[in-house]
Design a protein around this motif. Structure first.
Motif, mmCIF file in Angstrom:
data_model
loop_
_atom_site.group_PDB
_atom_site.id
_atom_site.type_symbol
_atom_site.label_atom_id
_atom_site.label_comp_id
_atom_site.label_asym_id
_atom_site.label_seq_id
_atom_site.Cartn_x
_atom_site.Cartn_y
_atom_site.Cartn_z
ATOM 1 N N ASN A 198 95.425 43.219 17.139
ATOM 2 C CA ASN A 198 96.524 43.378 16.185
ATOM 3 C C ASN A 198 97.586 42.300 16.341
ATOM 4 O O ASN A 198 98.320 42.001 15.395
ATOM 5 C CB ASN A 198 97.164 44.754 16.354
ATOM 6 N N GLY A 199 97.677 41.693 17.533
ATOM 7 C CA GLY A 199 98.638 40.614 17.718
ATOM 8 C C GLY A 199 98.091 39.245 17.337
ATOM 9 O O GLY A 199 98.826 38.389 16.842
ATOM 10 N N VAL A 200 96.785 39.005 17.584
ATOM 11 C CA VAL A 200 96.201 37.683 17.348
ATOM 12 C C VAL A 200 95.765 37.515 15.898
ATOM 13 O O VAL A 200 96.005 36.471 15.280
ATOM 14 C CB VAL A 200 95.006 37.467 18.304
ATOM 15 N N VAL A 201 95.118 38.514 15.353
ATOM 16 C CA VAL A 201 94.560 38.379 14.003
ATOM 17 C C VAL A 201 95.641 38.112 12.960
ATOM 18 O O VAL A 201 95.512 37.195 12.138
ATOM 19 C CB VAL A 201 93.725 39.622 13.662
ATOM 20 N N PRO A 202 96.756 38.844 12.940
ATOM 21 C CA PRO A 202 97.795 38.503 11.947
ATOM 22 C C PRO A 202 98.369 37.109 12.130
ATOM 23 O O PRO A 202 98.673 36.417 11.140
ATOM 24 C CB PRO A 202 98.858 39.580 12.171
ATOM 25 N N GLU A 203 98.505 36.678 13.403
ATOM 26 C CA GLU A 203 99.022 35.334 13.639
ATOM 27 C C GLU A 203 98.054 34.274 13.108
ATOM 28 O O GLU A 203 98.470 33.289 12.472
ATOM 29 C CB GLU A 203 99.258 35.142 15.134
ATOM 30 N N ALA A 204 96.758 34.463 13.352
ATOM 31 C CA ALA A 204 95.770 33.511 12.840
ATOM 32 C C ALA A 204 95.735 33.524 11.312
ATOM 33 O O ALA A 204 95.622 32.474 10.669
ATOM 34 C CB ALA A 204 94.388 33.859 13.404
ATOM 35 N N ARG A 205 95.850 34.693 10.745
ATOM 36 C CA ARG A 205 95.873 34.771 9.286
ATOM 37 C C ARG A 205 97.113 34.062 8.718
ATOM 38 O O ARG A 205 97.036 33.369 7.700
ATOM 39 C CB ARG A 205 95.868 36.229 8.849
ATOM 40 N N GLY A 206 98.251 34.230 9.386
ATOM 41 C CA GLY A 206 99.451 33.541 8.938
ATOM 42 C C GLY A 206 99.317 32.032 9.044
ATOM 43 O O GLY A 206 99.739 31.290 8.137
#
Length: 390
Positions: free
Chosen positions: A261-269
């Motif tokens: 939940n912390g890495v995936v949104p950052e990568a998507r951003g």
């Protein structure tokens, strides 16, 4: 003459002072036992229809027997009324059987029935009763667990509760055991031990009530409470190890989900940012190319109208753009000569920015002395923007 000899005056000679059936006379003494037994015998004989024969006391014995009969009959009537009259409380109901057949259901109040013709059964129909059970059961994944539960119920139909089923509460226990085993047998151990207890309780409630309605027990189940299920004592240690392993598994899953939940949104951003930048760069290049194309078309129109002027203007703008980006200029002389003149334009520009009080370096000193900067022989200072310099 003795008091008891024939012809004697027994009334005067009686030593106890009693004579002719008259108590005491002028003196009081102990009662005549023979006379008492005789009266009791006459009374019993009157009850059973016997008459005392002869003697002046025959009629009195008969009337005394009938009096005792009526007294006994009155006592029996009082006892019968005492048993026949009963009170039903607000929380109770009673059913009356006449000659062994259902007659009526009686509500709260003062009532009467007629034993032995009638029989009654009286129960509390509003009080909630409870039944607890605990036993080992087999789950769907073939694990043995102990499931404790409590069933709360009340009587909803007193007629069915008393008449339809013999020992309805025993039938309730058997139906509860059947319903719980069916539900637990179709559920995995994890659901029984964790979040599946509420669903199981609802299923047991529904199935148990269906059984009781089919049996016509007159019982309504109000609530089924499934408590925490445990493993048998023989395998409790191994069961605890399984529970701990399951908890560790869930903990690791939660940590992995938290990291995702912390890495995936950052990568998507970041990916979205790169897409936006690429889209902006594309739009900028396209817009710049379109502008240059439009500019060239406009310039072409002007060049066709005035070629010399347009050429001169293009040259001056180009040299201005080129010279504005450099601080050094090299000037050559005539053809065939190797002389080279270096103009430090950066120094000249900096010297011009210095305040007049401080002077302007070598050029300021030369102007103060009236001398000019020497130019090498064979060189000609030309304006780089002039047409001859081209």
């Amino acid at each position: 003459m003795a008091w008891n000899e024939p012809g004697g005056n027994s009334n005067d000679q009686d030593p106890w002072g009693s004579g002719g059936g008259r108590r005491g006379g002028d003196r009081q003494g102990p009662p005549d036992l023979d006379e008492a037994f005789r009266k009791l015998q006459d009374s019993l004989g009157g009850i059973f229809g016997k008459k005392r024969s002869g003697g002046p006391g025959g009629d009195s014995g008969k009337s005394g027997g009938f009096g005792l009969f009526w007294v006994g009959l009155l006592l029996l009537l009082v006892v019968w009324l005492y048993n026949a009259i009963y009170i039903v409380d607000e929380q109770e109901q009673a059913i009356v059987l006449r000659f062994g057949k259902y007659y009526e259901t009686v509500g709260p109040g003062l009532n009467i029935y007629f034993p032995p013709i009638d029989r009654k059964s009286q129960e509390n129909v509003t009080r909630e009763r409870s039944y607890s059970k605990q036993g080992q059961m087999l789950t769907e994944d073939e694990n043995i667990i102990e499931v404790p539960l409590t069933v709360q119920y009340k009587i909803s139909n007193l007629k069915d509760f008393v008449l339809a089923v013999d020992q309805p509460e025993v039938s309730l226990q058997h139906a509860t055991d059947s319903a719980v085993r069916h539900v637990v047998g179709s559920t995995t151990m994890d659901q029984v031990l964790t979040e599946g207890r509420e669903v199981m309780a609802a299923q047991v409630h529904e199935r148990l009530q269906r059984f009781l309605d089919g049996y016509q027990t007159g019982i309504t189940v109000t609530q089924v409470n499934l408590q925490s299920a445990t493993a048998p004592r023989e395998v409790q240690e191994a069961f605890d190890d399984v529970i701990r392993a399951r908890e560790d598994e869930q903990r690791l899953k939660n940590q992995a989900e938290s990291y995702a939940n912390g890495v995936v949104p950052e990568a998507r951003g970041e990916a979205q940012r790169m897409l936006e930048e690429a889209s902006g760069y594309r739009d900028a290049v396209i817009s710049r190319a379109q502008g240059e194309s439009n500019r060239f078309g406009k310039l072409l129109e002007e060049y066709r109208k005035a070629p010399d002027v347009t050429r001169e203007r293009l040259y001056l703008e180009t040299m201005q753009e080129v010279m504005s980006n450099t601080s050094k200029v090299l000037v050559t002389g005539e053809t065939g000569k190797n002389s080279l003149l270096y103009l430090p334009l950066d120094k000249i520009i900096n010297s011009r920015n210095v305040s007049p009080q401080q002077g302007s370096g070598a050029a300021g000193a030369a102007s103060q002395t009236g001398q000019e900067t020497p130019v090498p022989n064979g060189l000609e200072m030309r304006d780089p923007r002039s047409r001859e310099a081209r």
